[in-house]
Design an enzyme around this catalytic site. Structure first.
Site, PDB file in Angstrom:
ATOM      1  N   GLU A   1       0.845  -1.195   0.000  1.00 30.33           N
ATOM      2  CA  GLU A   1       0.000   0.000   0.000  1.00 30.33           C
ATOM      3  C   GLU A   1       0.885   1.250   0.000  1.00 30.33           C
ATOM      4  OE1 GLU A   1      -3.578   1.904   2.762  1.00 30.33           O
ATOM      5  OE2 GLU A   1      -2.064   0.630   3.694  1.00 30.33           O
TER       6      GLU A   1
ATOM      7  N   LYS B   1      -9.574   2.524  -2.398  1.00 32.06           N
ATOM      8  CA  LYS B   1      -9.781   1.939  -1.068  1.00 32.06           C
ATOM      9  C   LYS B   1     -11.122   2.386  -0.488  1.00 32.06           C
ATOM     10  CE  LYS B   1      -7.364   1.623   3.412  1.00 32.06           C
ATOM     11  NZ  LYS B   1      -6.194   2.167   4.166  1.00 32.06           N
TER      12      LYS B   1
ATOM     13  N   CYS C   1      -5.384  -2.924   2.727  1.00 32.79           N
ATOM     14  CA  CYS C   1      -5.136  -2.786   4.157  1.00 32.79           C
ATOM     15  C   CYS C   1      -6.389  -2.910   5.035  1.00 32.79           C
ATOM     16  CB  CYS C   1      -4.399  -1.475   4.418  1.00 32.79           C
ATOM     17  SG  CYS C   1      -3.456  -1.460   5.978  1.00 32.79           S
TER      18      CYS C   1
END
Length: 255
Positions: free
Chosen positions: A40, A106, A140
């Site tokens: 990430e 995300k 994540c």
């Protein structure tokens, strides 16, 4: 499919240095691989200062990913900071060997760090079709939200790229296994190492897990390039034999 996981420390808010570092590591791969997975925000570290380091879809890091994918004849994925329509995104790029790009923004922004106040959340889940595989790449904090990750698309491979700190690494290990088992898929997690400018420590634990929860690659704590090979036939056979996904609940996901 043969996949290379690149686990590395990151140079804070320095895209040029990080690109050079990753390119050196990628150039050590002697085997032909089909996919290269970075972490990430691999070009900057997990910064809440996007104004200093943001890029566009025509920026240097995106062009670097395209050039590298073509040169290595391999897809490459990882997330970086993109500014678009006056919004900042933690955007995962999936770059095909042809240079074609698909991306995922995300969805679950990390409120503990204030990511939700600086970046714009994505809405759409991405399923990449590549070399006969269906791949679901996530970022994540998405790992903590199994409903969004639920395998309703019959994907074969789940990928999480992360900056997940050492202080909570046990949760990373547990949840990666859980996502593999509940979705009956291969799961890859790629995390970083080292310290960031907020003095958070990262100890990697990049790993690969099969559809039954067994390690193909046990968690690694050092920098390195780790190559694995995944077998889709074994996955298909296990799903056919056990049929667990046939009994999953149907649901509607709302924002």
């Amino acid at each position: 499919m043969k996949i290379a996981l690149i686990q590395s420390s990151l140079i804070w808010e320095n895209p040029t240095a990080n690109r050079n570092n990753f390119e050196e590591k990628i150039n050590t791969i002697s085997d032909k691989v089909d996919l290269i997975v970075l972490s990430e925000m691999f070009s900057t570290g997990f910064t809440m200062n996007p104004e200093a380091v943001f890029e566009t879809m025509e920026g240097e890091t995106v062009l670097w990913m395209q050039s590298l994918a073509k040169a290595k004849n391999s897809a490459i994925t990882g997330s970086l900071i993109i500014k678009e329509n006056n919004n900042f995104y933690n955007r995962l790029m999936f770059v095909f060997p042809s240079g074609e790009i698909q991306f995922y923004d995300k969805r679950h922004l990390f409120t503990l760090a204030g990511e939700d106040k600086i970046y714009t959340s994505g809405e759409e889940k991405l399923i990449v079709e590549y070399l006969g595989w269906k791949i679901c790449p996530l970022v994540c904090y998405d790992l903590r939200f199994p409903v969004f990750a639920r395998n309703v698309e019959e994907y074969d491979l789940l990928i999480f790229v992360a900056n997940w700190p050492k202080s909570r690494i046990q949760a990373w290990d547990i949840l990666l296994k859980a996502r593999s088992v509940e979705n009956m898929c291969y799961t890859i997690g790629v995390n970083r190492t080292g310290f960031d400018n907020n003095n958070f420590e990262y100890d990697g634990h990049s790993q690969v897990i099969d559809f039954m929860g067994n390690y193909i690659l046990e968690p690694k704590e050092t920098e390195g390039v780790f190559v694995v090979e995944l077998n889709k036939e074994k996955l298909v056979e296990a799903r056919k034999k056990l049929g667990f996904l046939n009994d999953r609940d149907s649901f509607e996901l709302k924002s």
